[in-house]
Design a protein around this motif. Structure first.
Motif, PDB file in Angstrom:
ATOM      1  N   THR A 103      -6.175   5.299  11.067  1.00  0.00           N
ATOM      2  CA  THR A 103      -6.457   4.797   9.724  1.00  0.00           C
ATOM      3  C   THR A 103      -6.131   5.904   8.731  1.00  0.00           C
ATOM      4  O   THR A 103      -6.482   7.059   8.964  1.00  0.00           O
ATOM      5  N   VAL A 104      -5.425   5.564   7.677  1.00  0.00           N
ATOM      6  CA  VAL A 104      -5.144   6.568   6.641  1.00  0.00           C
ATOM      7  C   VAL A 104      -5.618   6.018   5.295  1.00  0.00           C
ATOM      8  O   VAL A 104      -5.826   4.817   5.155  1.00  0.00           O
ATOM      9  N   THR A 105      -5.799   6.906   4.331  1.00  0.00           N
ATOM     10  CA  THR A 105      -6.216   6.485   3.002  1.00  0.00           C
ATOM     11  C   THR A 105      -4.993   6.370   2.105  1.00  0.00           C
ATOM     12  O   THR A 105      -4.192   7.300   2.018  1.00  0.00           O
ATOM     13  N   GLY A 106      -4.852   5.220   1.472  1.00  0.00           N
ATOM     14  CA  GLY A 106      -3.723   5.026   0.573  1.00  0.00           C
ATOM     15  C   GLY A 106      -4.041   5.524  -0.822  1.00  0.00           C
ATOM     16  O   GLY A 106      -5.197   5.719  -1.171  1.00  0.00           O
ATOM     17  N   ARG A 107      -2.979   5.721  -1.651  1.00  0.00           N
ATOM     18  CA  ARG A 107      -3.252   6.163  -3.023  1.00  0.00           C
ATOM     19  C   ARG A 107      -3.195   5.031  -4.037  1.00  0.00           C
ATOM     20  O   ARG A 107      -3.740   5.139  -5.110  1.00  0.00           O
TER      21      ARG A 107
ATOM     22  N   VAL B 271       1.119   5.163   0.630  1.00  0.00           N
ATOM     23  CA  VAL B 271       0.395   6.182   1.402  1.00  0.00           C
ATOM     24  C   VAL B 271       1.236   7.451   1.484  1.00  0.00           C
ATOM     25  O   VAL B 271       2.468   7.386   1.420  1.00  0.00           O
TER      26      VAL B 271
ATOM     27  N   ALA C 198       0.855  -1.191   0.000  1.00  0.00           N
ATOM     28  CA  ALA C 198       0.000   0.000   0.000  1.00  0.00           C
ATOM     29  C   ALA C 198       0.890   1.240   0.000  1.00  0.00           C
ATOM     30  O   ALA C 198       1.820   1.343   0.812  1.00  0.00           O
TER      31      ALA C 198
END
Ligand code: ADP
Length: 295
Positions: free
Chosen positions: A25-29, A16, A14
């Motif tokens: 929690t983070v949003t991945g690209r 990020v 992932a």
């Protein structure tokens, strides 16, 4: 020819901007799956660099196992010694942030079953010039393979990664040890590569310590020493630089190259690999390496 007795993983990566802290929690690209594991990486690097390469190990009966099998074969690695066991394939769960720093969870799964020789393994090992080992399978499996290599007069090459203290019995069967700087420090207690090299040569006949962008140092207990600088390149992804180095080195030694020339070819192969993203997909062919060295 080169045989690897070791790990196969599916790398689940992932990408990020910033890695999550505990509980966050983070949003991945982006998400990618790439076959890897130090064993499979070294086998693919050696095969691409021109060696006749075989892989002994285990994958699970899942889709990842089938994909690992496929990619090894596509890279011309012989997979007769690669077993499919029940349960999952090994996985590496990798988070890479925008600075290129990563954190990794490895779940051994099928790799955890590779704790002894299976039927046919000794014949495959005995029919090879070099046996490449790493520490991503149980140490009992590494030791059994090293002993088989020693018994059959095969050059036993150990990459002591992930870093761990090693029992003396295992080191007795090793001909060439290839730690990076950190692993050499864990094994010897010396941060200085020269001192670590001297200490390791008390234990095994030949040692290469890789030093990232600073190249590598080689020593033998017979007294020869070589320093090989790294090629000056723009690195974008240094994943598996060490595995590429060992695979290319073994391929070159198998062709009958002398140690200094083989080390230079390994440095060229790993320099090419760090300029591209991905581990196995970034590994250069023999032609690419020879052309790069000529420039
Ligand atoms: P590992 O990946 O096991 O930590 P190293 O980082 O020591 O291993 O890299 C292994 C080899 O790859 C080095 O000896 C060097 O030849 C090559 N290499 C690694 N990083 C670079 C870089 N930034 N530029 C050029 N060559 C590199």
């Amino acid at each position: 020819s080169v045989v690897v007795f070791g790990s196969c993983n599916m790398d689940l990566v992932a990408y990020v901007p910033v890695a999550p802290k505990q509980g966050e929690t983070v949003t991945g690209r982006e998400f990618r799956t790439v076959p890897g594991g130090k064993g499979a990486n070294q086998a693919i690097a050696a095969a691409k660099a021109g060696a006749d390469a075989r892989m002994i190990g285990a994958v699970g009966g899942d889709e990842f196992g089938a994909e690992i099998h496929r990619v090894l074969r596509e890279s011309t690695v012989d997979t007769q010694g690669l077993r499919t066991v029940s349960g999952r394939s090994g996985t590496a769960h990798i988070v890479v942030d925008d600075r290129g720093d990563n954190s990794i969870v490895v779940v051994p799964s099928a790799n955890g079953t590779v704790d002894a020789l299976a039927d046919g393994d000794e014949e495959i090992i005995a029919g090879s010039d070099s046996l490449l080992l790493q520490l991503e399978i149980p140490q009992a499996g590494v030791a059994a393979a090293a002993a088989a290599g020693k018994r059959n007069g095969v050059r036993v090459v150990l990459t002591p990664a992930p870093a761990a203290p090693l029992p003396e019995e295992l080191l007795h069967d090793v001909d060439l040890l290839v730690p990076n700087e950190h692993e050499a420090a864990v094994l010897t207690g010396h941060d200085d590569p020269e001192r670590a090299l001297t200490a390791l040569l008390e234990l095994v006949p030949e040692v290469v310590i890789t030093l990232g962008a600073r190249g590598c140092v080689y020593g033998s207990s017979e007294g020869s020493r070589h320093e090989v600088p790294a090629f000056d390149v723009q690195a974008v992804d240094t994943t598996a630089a060490g595995d590429t180095f060992v695979g290319v080195l073994s391929a070159a030694l198998g062709e009958g190259e002398e140690v200094p020339a083989a080390l230079r070819r390994a440095a060229a192969g790993s320099a090419l690999s760090v300029q591209r993203n991905g581990a196995t997909s970034a590994m250069p062919t023999r032609d690419e390496i020879i052309r790069f060295m000529a420039n």
